[in-house]
Enzyme design. Structure first.
Site, PDB file in Angstrom:
ATOM      1  N   SER A 187       0.806  -1.221   0.000  1.00 38.09           N
ATOM      2  CA  SER A 187       0.000   0.000   0.000  1.00 38.09           C
ATOM      3  C   SER A 187       0.839   1.271   0.000  1.00 38.09           C
ATOM      4  O   SER A 187       0.371   2.305  -0.451  1.00 38.09           O
ATOM      5  CB  SER A 187      -0.972  -0.001   1.175  1.00 38.09           C
ATOM      6  N   HIS A 215      -5.606  -3.270  -2.652  1.00 40.36           N
ATOM      7  CA  HIS A 215      -5.313  -2.382  -3.785  1.00 40.36           C
ATOM      8  C   HIS A 215      -5.315  -3.105  -5.129  1.00 40.36           C
ATOM      9  O   HIS A 215      -4.935  -2.530  -6.139  1.00 40.36           O
ATOM     10  CB  HIS A 215      -3.973  -1.682  -3.564  1.00 40.36           C
ATOM     11  N   LYS A 246     -12.161   0.776  -1.856  1.00 41.99           N
ATOM     12  CA  LYS A 246     -11.124   1.406  -2.677  1.00 41.99           C
ATOM     13  C   LYS A 246     -11.591   1.403  -4.145  1.00 41.99           C
ATOM     14  O   LYS A 246     -12.438   2.198  -4.486  1.00 41.99           O
ATOM     15  CB  LYS A 246      -9.788   0.716  -2.419  1.00 41.99           C
TER      16      LYS A 246
HETATM   17  C1  LIG Z   1      -7.025  -0.004   3.216  1.00 41.83           C
HETATM   18  C2  LIG Z   1      -6.367  -1.297   3.532  1.00 41.83           C
HETATM   19  C3  LIG Z   1      -6.940  -2.212   4.417  1.00 41.83           C
HETATM   20  C4  LIG Z   1      -8.155  -1.876   5.229  1.00 41.83           C
HETATM   21  O1  LIG Z   1      -9.311  -1.880   4.470  1.00 41.83           O
HETATM   22  P1  LIG Z   1     -10.528  -0.956   4.920  1.00 41.83           P
HETATM   23  O2  LIG Z   1     -11.686  -1.483   4.180  1.00 41.83           O
HETATM   24  O3  LIG Z   1     -10.153   0.433   4.561  1.00 41.83           O
HETATM   25  O4  LIG Z   1     -10.663  -1.123   6.419  1.00 41.83           O
HETATM   26  C5  LIG Z   1      -6.341  -3.435   4.566  1.00 41.83           C
HETATM   27  N1  LIG Z   1      -5.209  -3.752   3.918  1.00 41.83           N
HETATM   28  C6  LIG Z   1      -4.604  -2.885   3.085  1.00 41.83           C
HETATM   29  C7  LIG Z   1      -3.360  -3.302   2.385  1.00 41.83           C
HETATM   30  C8  LIG Z   1      -5.158  -1.626   2.876  1.00 41.83           C
HETATM   31  O5  LIG Z   1      -4.546  -0.761   2.072  1.00 41.83           O
END
Ligand SMILES: *Cc1c(COP(=O)(O)O)cnc(C)c1O
Length: 400
Positions: A187, A215, A246
């Site tokens: 990320s 992602h 996302k």
């Molecule tokens: C954003 C993210 C999460 C958490 O997901 P949410 O739905 O925002 O709680 C978990 N793992 C990674 C790698 C992320 O980037």
């Protein structure tokens, strides 16, 4: 010391180290061209920091799904999934998600969660226990790290993408149960984990491979089915977490795994059992988002995103800073120093460009960075504007 005084002084330390974080208030929907409220009143900003990679967060069809869902199903679910909160809309979404990942996971079932954070801690805390050894990639997301803590398993952190070290540690392990866990797309760096090799190691050592594809789902692989599709993987020992806030533009997450794993989660995952089910209207909005990501429109949006990524990378010349070799929508520029990173983010902000400055503890000490994220919703001219501003800032740095 008075506890309030003590907290104040700890906050003061964060400020001194340039580590104090602040929130900005956004007015209106999530879009590249956004309005930020501040001391001097509302200010238009061009944002390069959302994870809305396909521009679905404010897409009319997705918004219409949410409206339709709310009209038909109300605002709340009323209870946890195991009491009376598991609605038909949740169930249909789960069946559709399971079908998407079924080429990659035999006997696939899916389980919907309120957030990715919750899904990750649920999987780890229920699949791993004191008799488990977890092999965790160094750059894993905080939610995975917290899930490992909750599980009380033994933790082995292996260096980023270092398969040889991981293999040696797997060989040396005498644990009864083993689990390898990794982000599929890192990320903060934007690079891809070597999933095929990790799956091979998992197979050799009787381990689970848990993949966090926050992602990747929606943007990678055929029809946006994510990283398992991108790498063409197939195994019943895969535990896949895709998030839906996302690229899918709404909220939530899902675990896709063999039906036995899912049944175990339903029985034992405390974050699943003891938490109110998310509004069923979200599931309706997510079906509308899936219609887009898995259809022809999804192909067009992914092609637009790829074009924006290529355009940014072709244009940037940011020496002495370092653009990481990422092929995804996450395009980090390493500056190093915390204060210099925040100064660069501040200079961009002065020009109406919103790029997140990322500091420890989110990234390792000395690797503070500007984290540019791109979206299919960015116009090519908006990318050019960012490129020109970044190149000019880097040039000033060189002339110092
Ligand atoms: C954003 C993210 C999460 C958490 O997901 P949410 O739905 O925002 O709680 C978990 N793992 C990674 C790698 C992320 O980037």
């Amino acid at each position: 010391m008075d506890p309030l005084q003590e907290l104040r002084s700890r906050l003061g330390q964060l400020q001194e180290q340039q580590l104090l974080r602040t929130r900005r208030i956004v007015e209106g929907p999530c879009r590249p061209q956004t309005t930020v409220l501040g001391g001097e009143g509302p200010r238009p900003m061009l944002a390069f920091c959302s994870n809305d990679y396909l521009g679905l967060a404010a897409h009319p069809a997705v918004v219409a799904g949410l409206e339709r869902g709310a009209r038909q199903l109300g605002a709340g679910s009323g209870a946890s999934h195991l009491i009376s909160g598991h609605h038909l809309a949740h169930h249909r979404l789960e069946e559709r998600l399971a079908q998407l990942e079924s080429p990659h996971i035999p006997g696939c079932r899916a389980l919907f969660f309120g957030t990715g954070y919750l899904a990750n801690i649920a999987v780890l805390a229920s699949l791993a226990d004191r008799e488990t050894e977890i092999f965790s990639e160094e750059l894993n997301h905080a939610s995975l790290i917290d899930g490992i803590r909750m599980s009380r398993a033994r933790r082995q952190v292996y260096p980023h993408a270092d398969l040889a070290t991981l293999a040696a540690r797997l060989r040396a392990s005498t644990a009864r149960r083993k689990l390898i866990v990794t982000d599929a797309v890192f990320s903060m760096d934007g690079d891809l984990a070597p999933l095929p090799q990790l799956l091979e190691l998992a197979g050799q050592h009787g381990a689970w491979l848990m993949v966090d594809d926050a992602h990747g789902f929606g943007v990678l692989g055929e029809r946006g089915r994510g990283s398992l599709a991108h790498h063409g993987l197939r195994s019943e020992h895969l535990v896949y977490v895709g998030t839906l806030g996302k690229a899918l533009g709404v909220a939530g997450a899902f675990v896709a795994a063999h039906e036995t794993v899912i049944e175990w989660l339903v029985q034992r995952a405390r974050p699943y059992v003891f938490s109110t089910a998310s509004p069923p209207a979200l599931a309706v909005a997510l079906e509308a988002a899936l219609d887009i990501t898995t259809g022809a429109q999804g192909e067009t949006l992914r092609a637009a995103l790829a074009e924006r990524i290529a355009r940014l990378r072709a244009g940037l010349a940011v020496d002495p800073w370092r653009l990481l070799p990422s092929t995804t929508a996450i395009q980090p520029i390493i500056i190093g120093d915390n204060a210099a990173t925040m100064a660069a983010a501040g200079a961009l902000q002065e020009q109406g460009l919103w790029v997140a400055g990322i500091r420890p503890p989110t990234v390792p000490q000395g690797s503070s960075r500007l984290r540019v994220t791109l979206s299919a919703a960015h116009a090519p001219a908006q990318i050019d504007q960012l490129v020109a501003a970044l190149n000019a800032l880097a040039a000033q740095q060189r002339d110092r």
